[in-house]
Design an enzyme around this catalytic site. Sequence first.
Site, PDB file in Angstrom:
ATOM      1  N   ASP A 345       6.544  -3.198   8.524  1.00  0.00           N
ATOM      2  CA  ASP A 345       5.118  -2.913   8.441  1.00  0.00           C
ATOM      3  C   ASP A 345       4.410  -3.372   9.719  1.00  0.00           C
ATOM      4  OD1 ASP A 345       2.742  -2.233   6.670  1.00  0.00           O
ATOM      5  OD2 ASP A 345       2.275  -4.327   7.162  1.00  0.00           O
ATOM      6  N   GLU A 374       6.816   0.792  11.693  1.00  0.00           N
ATOM      7  CA  GLU A 374       5.577   1.542  11.517  1.00  0.00           C
ATOM      8  C   GLU A 374       4.801   1.483  12.836  1.00  0.00           C
ATOM      9  OE1 GLU A 374       1.751   1.727   8.479  1.00  0.00           O
ATOM     10  OE2 GLU A 374       2.454  -0.228   9.201  1.00  0.00           O
TER      11      GLU A 374
END
Length: 634
Positions: A345, A374
């Site tokens: 993330d 990400e």
Amino acid sequence: MLTKMCLIMNKFDSVRLRKIPFLKRITILLFFMSLTINAQIDRIEPPFWFAGMHNPELQIMFYGKDIAQYQVTAANSIAITDIKKTENPNYLFVTINTKNLPAASIDFIFKKNNKVGFTQKYILKQRREKSAQRKGFDASDMMYLIMPDRFANGNPKNDSSNDTQEKADRSVAGGRHGGDIQGIINNIDYISSLGATTVWSTPLCEDNDKAFSYHTYAQSDVYKIDPRYGTNEDYKRLASELHKKDMKLVMDYVTNHWGIEHWMMKDLPTRDWIHQFENFTQTNHKRSTISDTNASKIDTDICLDGWFVSSMPDLNQKNPLVLNYLKQNAIWWIEYADLDGFRVDTYNYADPEGVTAWTKSITDEYPNFNIVGEIWMHNQAQMAYWQKDSKVGAIQNFNSQLPSVMDFTLHDAIGTIFNEDDGSWDKGMVKVYDNFSNDFLYPNPDNILVFAENHDTNRINEVYKNDFKKYQMTMALIATVRGIPQLYYGSEIGMSGDKDKGDADIRQDFPGGWKGDENNAFIKEGRTPGQNQYFNFTSKLFNWRKTNEAIHFGKMTHYIPENNVYVYFRYTDKKTVMVVINNSKEDHTIKTNRFQENIKTSKMGKDVLTDNSFDLASEISLEGKSVLILELEK
């Protein structure tokens, strides 16, 4: 003390000594309590480790009241290579060299004024056979993204927990709904029936926020599965059950931040464990500042050091203790739970040098492991900058070591193209063509995650108002282009959701995951006719994909779209697949001679979706808003 007493009593009961006379039991209990209290250790992290790791250096964090007042040695001449004390006397960071140490227990001796205060055992466990050679996900896989709280409630008994603040209440859109690890395990066959080979679950570690904790990105204990999802053993069991089906498990890892309720936030090891400001400072989200040669230092610093939101303290990866903690935590989960990959993330919100070192520490231990970051940006050069061995990054002597990135520019295009009926210079399928025309920027285009949506975006069925033809074109596209396709739970049954209405709308409960649901979409008989239409198409498409090596790692040739019709080929020396997407409302006939360099001597093409055959001799006709996936035949 009361908590410790309860824990000891539970342990006491678990060893089946209840039949010992009461007074003797009390004596034994007091003895164990004295050991625990004198030990002054509340936490040890990692809680245990593994023998035979590539990197033999192990940093163990001991936490307890005034623990730093003790001198530490290890029995049996085990080498302690470093001891770090910080401004907080409740922490000790002890580093040992585990090279050539067998799987066994290590006795740490804590002395004060040259007298032994207590000893603490630490376990080195045996690794799985060939653990270091584990193979991560790749372009032969299809990844199924789940938000566990919203997928299925397999164990209603753990919906709420005494250890966590937020309790389950399905009537609250943004609350805890009770989905858990057992719910995923119960539905592995359903996931497999879709053609999925890999499960990516959003984070499962404890998130003790008072509200909105269901997304679990504000973690409060990164060595513990949230009790409302299950236990650490349940998570390990999930990986095991998936592996029995030749499927893989990807953990959603967060290097950039923890939650404000993380236990360390109440007693930081060092002031600079997290980034702190005189006043709350949020990141400016301008990750382009990292590679921007014209960027100001203050803008770059705020991008990297600012907090994501006020409930997510920003970790300082420049602090060696923090960085080593994150490295070891990630490796511990891989080894403990037998993981196959990470999705990371907010990857490029973290310190670039720190997150690069974190990534390399993992791939050094597991050379075939895959990690997808990400990189939520809208420019191919800025995304390619972050893939391992990027020539774009090399301009600035930067190599992220990150094997895979997420194709957000393709996602951007997918979010509009099928509503653009008239393909002009920069509309419709030209956007997709232009996206792939920049693949030269990526060092490894096959190792890119392609997706139409995820848990942070509008659902694709919302974007296209549940137009089934547009869903077919969308899924056919991500199933057949280069990279690793990712499907978001529920889209395969037509679930929609509008992010403008709040995150909960794009993260709704999967029908049938809870007792008493109106219908059970996990089984054919429980799905509505409309849900079965979506499911049957999706299942056929991705199960076919599993069998076709040209789609996995074949080369790609595409042709400039004409009349909003896009044609591309995926091929190896042995197999060729021709994909035709007619994004126009009108029926179109295309002349096949334009594509002769890829059709070559093939005479027929069989559509994998309908099993219809097409003569490739002169032309192919297809309806408006439709797609053909043709396996070419000699």
